[in-house]
Structure formats: C-alpha cells, structure tokens
Design a protein around this motif. Structure first.
Motif, PDB file in Angstrom:
ATOM      1  N   MET A   1      18.173   6.488 -11.558  1.00 34.49           N
ATOM      2  CA  MET A   1      18.945   7.288 -12.475  1.00 34.49           C
ATOM      3  C   MET A   1      19.247   6.469 -13.731  1.00 34.49           C
ATOM      4  O   MET A   1      19.566   5.302 -13.648  1.00 34.49           O
ATOM      5  CB  MET A   1      20.236   7.711 -11.774  1.00 34.49           C
ATOM      6  N   LEU A   2      19.170   7.122 -14.868  1.00 26.99           N
ATOM      7  CA  LEU A   2      19.417   6.442 -16.127  1.00 26.99           C
ATOM      8  C   LEU A   2      20.900   6.506 -16.481  1.00 26.99           C
ATOM      9  O   LEU A   2      21.558   7.505 -16.235  1.00 26.99           O
ATOM     10  CB  LEU A   2      18.618   7.102 -17.246  1.00 26.99           C
ATOM     11  N   ASN A   3      21.398   5.430 -17.093  1.00 28.30           N
ATOM     12  CA  ASN A   3      22.776   5.468 -17.578  1.00 28.30           C
ATOM     13  C   ASN A   3      22.776   6.113 -18.971  1.00 28.30           C
ATOM     14  O   ASN A   3      21.726   6.414 -19.540  1.00 28.30           O
ATOM     15  CB  ASN A   3      23.418   4.075 -17.564  1.00 28.30           C
ATOM     16  N   GLU A   4      23.943   6.346 -19.535  1.00 29.72           N
ATOM     17  CA  GLU A   4      24.063   7.072 -20.800  1.00 29.72           C
ATOM     18  C   GLU A   4      23.330   6.387 -21.970  1.00 29.72           C
ATOM     19  O   GLU A   4      22.589   7.056 -22.691  1.00 29.72           O
ATOM     20  CB  GLU A   4      25.539   7.291 -21.137  1.00 29.72           C
ATOM     21  N   PRO A   5      23.494   5.073 -22.191  1.00 29.92           N
ATOM     22  CA  PRO A   5      22.746   4.441 -23.291  1.00 29.92           C
ATOM     23  C   PRO A   5      21.220   4.537 -23.098  1.00 29.92           C
ATOM     24  O   PRO A   5      20.482   4.732 -24.060  1.00 29.92           O
ATOM     25  CB  PRO A   5      23.213   2.987 -23.264  1.00 29.92           C
ATOM     26  N   GLN A   6      20.760   4.398 -21.867  1.00 26.68           N
ATOM     27  CA  GLN A   6      19.327   4.501 -21.608  1.00 26.68           C
ATOM     28  C   GLN A   6      18.830   5.913 -21.883  1.00 26.68           C
ATOM     29  O   GLN A   6      17.759   6.104 -22.456  1.00 26.68           O
ATOM     30  CB  GLN A   6      19.018   4.115 -20.155  1.00 26.68           C
ATOM     31  N   THR A   7      19.620   6.899 -21.510  1.00 32.56           N
ATOM     32  CA  THR A   7      19.241   8.282 -21.737  1.00 32.56           C
ATOM     33  C   THR A   7      19.232   8.590 -23.230  1.00 32.56           C
ATOM     34  O   THR A   7      18.365   9.314 -23.712  1.00 32.56           O
ATOM     35  CB  THR A   7      20.198   9.231 -20.988  1.00 32.56           C
ATOM     36  N   LEU A   8      20.183   8.040 -23.967  1.00 31.61           N
ATOM     37  CA  LEU A   8      20.214   8.203 -25.419  1.00 31.61           C
ATOM     38  C   LEU A   8      18.956   7.616 -26.046  1.00 31.61           C
ATOM     39  O   LEU A   8      18.316   8.242 -26.896  1.00 31.61           O
ATOM     40  CB  LEU A   8      21.457   7.532 -26.010  1.00 31.61           C
ATOM     41  N   ASP A  85      44.906  28.836 -24.786  1.00 30.12           N
ATOM     42  CA  ASP A  85      44.197  28.407 -23.578  1.00 30.12           C
ATOM     43  C   ASP A  85      44.810  27.131 -23.025  1.00 30.12           C
ATOM     44  O   ASP A  85      45.523  26.415 -23.723  1.00 30.12           O
ATOM     45  CB  ASP A  85      42.730  28.110 -23.906  1.00 30.12           C
ATOM     46  N   LYS A  86      44.482  26.844 -21.793  1.00 24.95           N
ATOM     47  CA  LYS A  86      44.922  25.584 -21.199  1.00 24.95           C
ATOM     48  C   LYS A  86      44.136  24.449 -21.851  1.00 24.95           C
ATOM     49  O   LYS A  86      42.905  24.463 -21.835  1.00 24.95           O
ATOM     50  CB  LYS A  86      44.653  25.583 -19.699  1.00 24.95           C
ATOM     51  N   PRO A  87      44.826  23.471 -22.415  1.00 28.28           N
ATOM     52  CA  PRO A  87      44.116  22.375 -23.080  1.00 28.28           C
ATOM     53  C   PRO A  87      43.133  21.653 -22.170  1.00 28.28           C
ATOM     54  O   PRO A  87      42.083  21.214 -22.616  1.00 28.28           O
ATOM     55  CB  PRO A  87      45.240  21.438 -23.524  1.00 28.28           C
ATOM     56  N   SER A  88      43.438  21.551 -20.907  1.00 29.89           N
ATOM     57  CA  SER A  88      42.555  20.819 -20.002  1.00 29.89           C
ATOM     58  C   SER A  88      41.238  21.556 -19.753  1.00 29.89           C
ATOM     59  O   SER A  88      40.287  20.969 -19.262  1.00 29.89           O
ATOM     60  CB  SER A  88      43.257  20.570 -18.665  1.00 29.89           C
ATOM     61  N   GLU A  89      41.179  22.837 -20.108  1.00 28.21           N
ATOM     62  CA  GLU A  89      39.964  23.617 -19.870  1.00 28.21           C
ATOM     63  C   GLU A  89      39.200  23.915 -21.152  1.00 28.21           C
ATOM     64  O   GLU A  89      38.212  24.637 -21.140  1.00 28.21           O
ATOM     65  CB  GLU A  89      40.327  24.931 -19.172  1.00 28.21           C
ATOM     66  N   GLN A  90      39.654  23.399 -22.276  1.00 24.76           N
ATOM     67  CA  GLN A  90      39.047  23.708 -23.558  1.00 24.76           C
ATOM     68  C   GLN A  90      38.077  22.641 -24.022  1.00 24.76           C
ATOM     69  O   GLN A  90      38.308  21.451 -23.844  1.00 24.76           O
ATOM     70  CB  GLN A  90      40.126  23.831 -24.639  1.00 24.76           C
ATOM     71  N   ASN A  91      37.060  23.083 -24.643  1.00 29.61           N
ATOM     72  CA  ASN A  91      36.140  22.214 -25.383  1.00 29.61           C
ATOM     73  C   ASN A  91      35.842  20.914 -24.666  1.00 29.61           C
ATOM     74  O   ASN A  91      35.948  19.838 -25.229  1.00 29.61           O
ATOM     75  CB  ASN A  91      36.695  21.906 -26.774  1.00 29.61           C
ATOM     76  N   GLN A  92      35.492  21.006 -23.414  1.00 31.12           N
ATOM     77  CA  GLN A  92      35.149  19.803 -22.677  1.00 31.12           C
ATOM     78  C   GLN A  92      33.906  19.199 -23.307  1.00 31.12           C
ATOM     79  O   GLN A  92      32.894  19.873 -23.466  1.00 31.12           O
ATOM     80  CB  GLN A  92      34.902  20.131 -21.201  1.00 31.12           C
ATOM     81  N   PRO A  93      33.984  17.943 -23.721  1.00 29.72           N
ATOM     82  CA  PRO A  93      32.837  17.340 -24.397  1.00 29.72           C
ATOM     83  C   PRO A  93      31.658  17.216 -23.444  1.00 29.72           C
ATOM     84  O   PRO A  93      31.818  16.939 -22.267  1.00 29.72           O
ATOM     85  CB  PRO A  93      33.344  15.957 -24.815  1.00 29.72           C
ATOM     86  N   THR A  94      30.493  17.473 -24.007  1.00 30.80           N
ATOM     87  CA  THR A  94      29.282  17.268 -23.220  1.00 30.80           C
ATOM     88  C   THR A  94      28.705  15.917 -23.590  1.00 30.80           C
ATOM     89  O   THR A  94      28.894  15.435 -24.706  1.00 30.80           O
ATOM     90  CB  THR A  94      28.230  18.354 -23.507  1.00 30.80           C
ATOM     91  N   LYS A  95      28.036  15.328 -22.671  1.00 34.71           N
ATOM     92  CA  LYS A  95      27.412  14.050 -22.966  1.00 34.71           C
ATOM     93  C   LYS A  95      26.272  14.294 -23.943  1.00 34.71           C
ATOM     94  O   LYS A  95      25.581  15.307 -23.860  1.00 34.71           O
ATOM     95  CB  LYS A  95      26.919  13.394 -21.687  1.00 34.71           C
ATOM     96  N   PRO A  96      26.035  13.371 -24.871  1.00 32.86           N
ATOM     97  CA  PRO A  96      25.060  13.613 -25.924  1.00 32.86           C
ATOM     98  C   PRO A  96      23.641  13.816 -25.419  1.00 32.86           C
ATOM     99  O   PRO A  96      22.823  14.366 -26.121  1.00 32.86           O
ATOM    100  CB  PRO A  96      25.163  12.369 -26.818  1.00 32.86           C
ATOM    101  N   THR A  97      23.349  13.380 -24.232  1.00 36.87           N
ATOM    102  CA  THR A  97      21.979  13.460 -23.740  1.00 36.87           C
ATOM    103  C   THR A  97      21.889  14.198 -22.418  1.00 36.87           C
ATOM    104  O   THR A  97      20.930  14.028 -21.681  1.00 36.87           O
ATOM    105  CB  THR A  97      21.420  12.044 -23.586  1.00 36.87           C
ATOM    106  N   GLU A  98      22.876  15.034 -22.147  1.00 34.78           N
ATOM    107  CA  GLU A  98      22.911  15.749 -20.877  1.00 34.78           C
ATOM    108  C   GLU A  98      21.650  16.580 -20.649  1.00 34.78           C
ATOM    109  O   GLU A  98      21.145  16.682 -19.539  1.00 34.78           O
ATOM    110  CB  GLU A  98      24.141  16.654 -20.874  1.00 34.78           C
TER     111      GLU A  98
END
Length: 134
Positions: A1-8, A85-98
């Motif tokens: 499995m690749l980590n985030e920097p590797q996936t980027l 809306d509930k702040p905890s459920e809003q605009n959850q950031p996605t990983k840049p390379t998901e």
C-alpha cells in the motif's frame, strides 16, 4: 500500500504523462520500463524515488510540477460551512490522491510504466488518472 506522499508522486507523474504532447525520449522511456520492473518486484520505495528523479527531466518537469500543484490546490481549497448543519459532518476534506488508490489498479500502473510508449498508454486511462472534479 502506498502512503500519501507516494500516492501524490504517482498521481502527479501519471498526470504529467497524460498531458505530454509527444512520446518520451527513448532513454527516458527505458528508465520508466525499469521503474515498472522495480514495482513488479515489490521495490516500491526505490521505484517511486526513481520516478521523482525522472520527473526532473526537461520534457516532464513543467507538467509534473503543474500536476502536483493542481492536485494539492484541489484538495485543500477552502470550503464554506453550512451553519445549519453539524460541523463534524460538513465538508470533510478528501485526500488529494484518493482517486488514485481507488481507480488505478497495479495492473494498469504496470501496464503504463512497462509500455513501449508510456504517454500513449497513460492517455488510454486518462479518466482513471485525472479525477473529474479537477
């Protein structure tokens, strides 16, 4: 499995290949084929470090840098919150390379890296490499 920097790194490199207007120089194409062999032999760290080095090549440098910047900007642009809306459920950031983890199977990646024309092969998988929202 690749980590985030590797996936980027992988995402930016594949995007740069898709955006090339002409085939890679023969020597660079051979180096990419070697990277494909490294990945096939489970040497992912060495292979991805080599991709970073290859991205410094004159024909890839600009498009790789632009792709890397666009991926990061798309992932981290600010989003407005809905005060009802509930702040905890809003605009959850996605990983840049998901999308890479979800869409690019190892077989496709190896096919691109081991092809005789990696740029043309990457173009065949453009919809999987470049997300629709970028």
């Amino acid at each position: 499995m690749l980590n985030e920097p590797q996936t980027l790194t992988l995402s930016a490199f594949l995007t740069a290949l898709v955006e090339l207007d002409s085939p890679l120089p023969t020597a660079l194409q051979h180096e990419l084929n070697k990277v494909g062999e490294m990945l096939a032999n489970s040497q992912k760290d060495d292979a991805l470090n080599r991709l970073i080095e290859l991205a410094k090549n004159d024909c890839l440098k600009e498009s790789y840098g632009n792709a890397e910047r666009n991926i990061l900007q798309t992932a981290y642009k600010s989003q407005e919150l809905d005060r009802y809306d509930k702040p905890s459920e809003q605009n959850q950031p996605t990983k840049p390379t998901e999308h890479i983890k979800d869409n690019i199977a190892l077989g496709i990646l190896l096919g691109i890296l081991e092809a005789s024309d990696s740029s043309a092969e990457a173009k065949k998988h453009k919809s999987e490499i470049i997300p629709k929202n970028s």
